[in-house]
Scaffold this active site. Structure first.
Site, PDB file in Angstrom:
ATOM      1  N   CYS A 245       7.044  56.054 -22.873  1.00  0.00           N
ATOM      2  CA  CYS A 245       5.925  55.232 -23.322  1.00  0.00           C
ATOM      3  C   CYS A 245       5.840  55.095 -24.839  1.00  0.00           C
ATOM      4  O   CYS A 245       4.946  54.426 -25.350  1.00  0.00           O
ATOM      5  CB  CYS A 245       4.629  55.802 -22.764  1.00  0.00           C
TER       6      CYS A 245
ATOM      7  N   HIS B  51      -3.176  55.924 -28.616  1.00  0.00           N
ATOM      8  CA  HIS B  51      -2.377  55.984 -27.381  1.00  0.00           C
ATOM      9  C   HIS B  51      -3.323  56.089 -26.189  1.00  0.00           C
ATOM     10  O   HIS B  51      -3.188  55.335 -25.230  1.00  0.00           O
ATOM     11  CB  HIS B  51      -1.422  57.170 -27.442  1.00  0.00           C
TER      12      HIS B  51
ATOM     13  N   HIS C 147      -1.826  51.333 -18.602  1.00  0.00           N
ATOM     14  CA  HIS C 147      -0.723  51.889 -19.390  1.00  0.00           C
ATOM     15  C   HIS C 147       0.560  51.154 -19.016  1.00  0.00           C
ATOM     16  O   HIS C 147       1.089  51.321 -17.919  1.00  0.00           O
ATOM     17  CB  HIS C 147      -0.591  53.386 -19.096  1.00  0.00           C
TER      18      HIS C 147
END
EC number: 2.3.1.41
Length: 473
Positions: free
Chosen positions: A224, A364, A400
């Protein structure tokens, strides 16, 4: 994508690209607030220039953003995407692409109604994995935004134009179907496109082949953190004179049975099936895991010299970045935040920015129990005063997006700089006491951004931070 309870296997640190430290002094100038809703922006940092670190001044090494393109749960238009974010709309819904009724998590940021018409021909449209389609469409839209669509691309030296679009998972649908064909029908029924369309470098390769771009071309896969790693590496190619222009970012299409099932097995996902739109709730005490998303986010990055020479529409400046590794655990972040705080500090050093100049962080913030607070702890190590900094969580609305997360969040960051408006972090019902920042809870806020940073972290302890500001000649 961190914060699981798993075995104590240790990850090895990556070998990130290092930027040559050839820096010159830069005098900061304070300008007026930007015009709202315009792509060009001329804000600069308002901090004192007396003790400010040195910023790059060489137009061959200054890196600017001249185009942005995306594929998202809110569509394929950058302005429409940001309007949805500003309105606080959730893109999360029950999955209907396949039967998810037996999964403990049955929702995500699934893209619907996607069309590649005008960007991918019919034959390839039928063959390509969605991960590759998203990459190609977002890349070409970014070029259109940079005034390099169609024949205009022939006006640049294609030998010095590269592509660096990464992915965390690669062509997962093609891979899954290939394995299924092998098991059910034998090896003769495996598609000849199985390997080419499954490997992670093919998005960058196909975009370059389609456009004739002969510069640096590869992909980075750091889970990620992928997109930010790509921005960092792309900028360094430009600064070293290896490229005039780079198309960089991330792409992902993992909302398929094996992708959903894999993250379920990791115990990473929220299971709030009765209310999917409130499931992604970063920093909220009732958060229970992240929500899967998908899409692509791509920037056109150029040397200032190249952009000025061709009269490019400059929308922001990439100031610098950094990458490193927690060297702690495969999936859990360091609770003390040392890896992330070090990464932020190195990013600011690379950017020639003091901590006092940063007043916006696109976090994040995945909505995991450990990850959200670990990031906050790291930020507090670097920024001694939290009163002037606003933080928000794009993932609260789009989920996400794994390898594409940093790309889509970089676009949101640039739009915040351009418009003077920050999108909200939605689903802020009962925030953690330790989060004493302004997280822009539930409603957008007007905010003049001086310097912004965008954080992305990934399984393996991969940390990445990039810094942006308004462009000022």
């Amino acid at each position: 994508m961190q914060a699981l309870q798993s075995s104590s296997l240790r990850a090895s640190p990556p070998n990130p690209l290092r930027l040559p430290s050839n820096r010159q002094s830069h005098q900061l100038i304070t300008n007026a607030r930007p015009l709202r809703r315009q792509q060009r922006s001329f804000i600069s940092a308002s901090a004192s220039t007396v003790s400010a670190p040195k910023r790059e001044t060489d137009p061959k090494k200054r890196v600017v953003i001249t185009g942005m393109g995306l594929v998202s749960v809110f569509g394929n238009d950058v302005d429409a995407y940001y309007e949805k974010l500003l309105s606080g709309e959730s893109g999360i819904s029950l999955i209907d692409r396949f039967d998810a009724s037996k999964f403990p998590t049955r929702f995500g940021g699934q893209i619907r109604g996607f069309s590649s018409e005008g960007y991918i021909d019919g034959k390839n449209e039928r063959r390509l994995d969605d991960c590759l389609k998203y990459c190609i469409v977002a890349g070409k839209k970014a070029l259109e935004s940079a005034n390099l669509g169609g024949d205009k691309l022939n006006t640049i030296d294609k030998r010095k134009a590269g592509v660096l679009v990464g992915t965390g998972m690669g062509g997962l649908t093609v891979f899954s179907e290939g394995v299924q064909n092998l098991i059910e029908k034998g090896h003769r029924r495996i598609s000849p496109f199985f390997i080419p369309y499954a490997i992670t470098n093919m998005g960058s390769a196909l975009l370059a082949i389609d456009l004739g771009l002969m510069g640096p071309n590869y992909s980075i896969s750091t889970a990620c953190a992928t997109s930010n790693y790509c921005f960092y590496a792309a900028a360094n190619h430009i600064r070293r004179g290896e490229a005039d222009m780079m198309i960089a970012g991330g792409t992902e299409a993992a909302i398929i049975p094996i992708g959903l099932g894999g993250f379920v097995a990791c115990r990473a996902l929220s299971q709030r099936n009765d209310d999917p739109q409130t499931a992604s709730r970063p920093w909220d005490k009732a958060r229970d895991g992240f929500v899967m998303g998908e899409g692509a986010g791509v920037l056109v990055m150029e040397s200032l010299e190249h952009a000025m020479k061709r009269g490019a529409p400059i929308v922001a400046e990439y100031l610098g970045g950094a990458v490193n590794c927690d060297a702690h655990h495969m999936t859990d972040p360091r609770a003390d935040g040392l890896g992330v705080s070090s990464c932020i500090e190195r990013c600011l050093e690379d950017a020639g920015v003091s901590p006092e100049e940063v007043n916006y962080i696109n976090a994040h913030a995945t909505s995991t129990l450990a990850g959200d607070l670990a990031e906050i702890n790291a930020i507090k190590k670097v920024f001694k005063s939290t009163s002037g900094i606003k933080i928000n969580a794009t993932k609260s609305m789009i989920g996400h997006c794994l390898g594409a997360a940093g790309g889509l969040e970089a676009i949101a960051t640039v739009k915040a700089i351009n418009t003077g408006w920050l999108h909200p972090s939605i689903n802020q019902f009962n925030p953690e006491q330790a989060v004493d920042f302004d997280t822009v809870p539930n409603e957008k806020k007007q905010h003049e951004v001086d310097v912004a940073i965008s954080n992305s972290f990934g399984f393996g302890g991969h940390n990445s931070v990039v810094a942006f500001s308004a462009f000022k000649p």
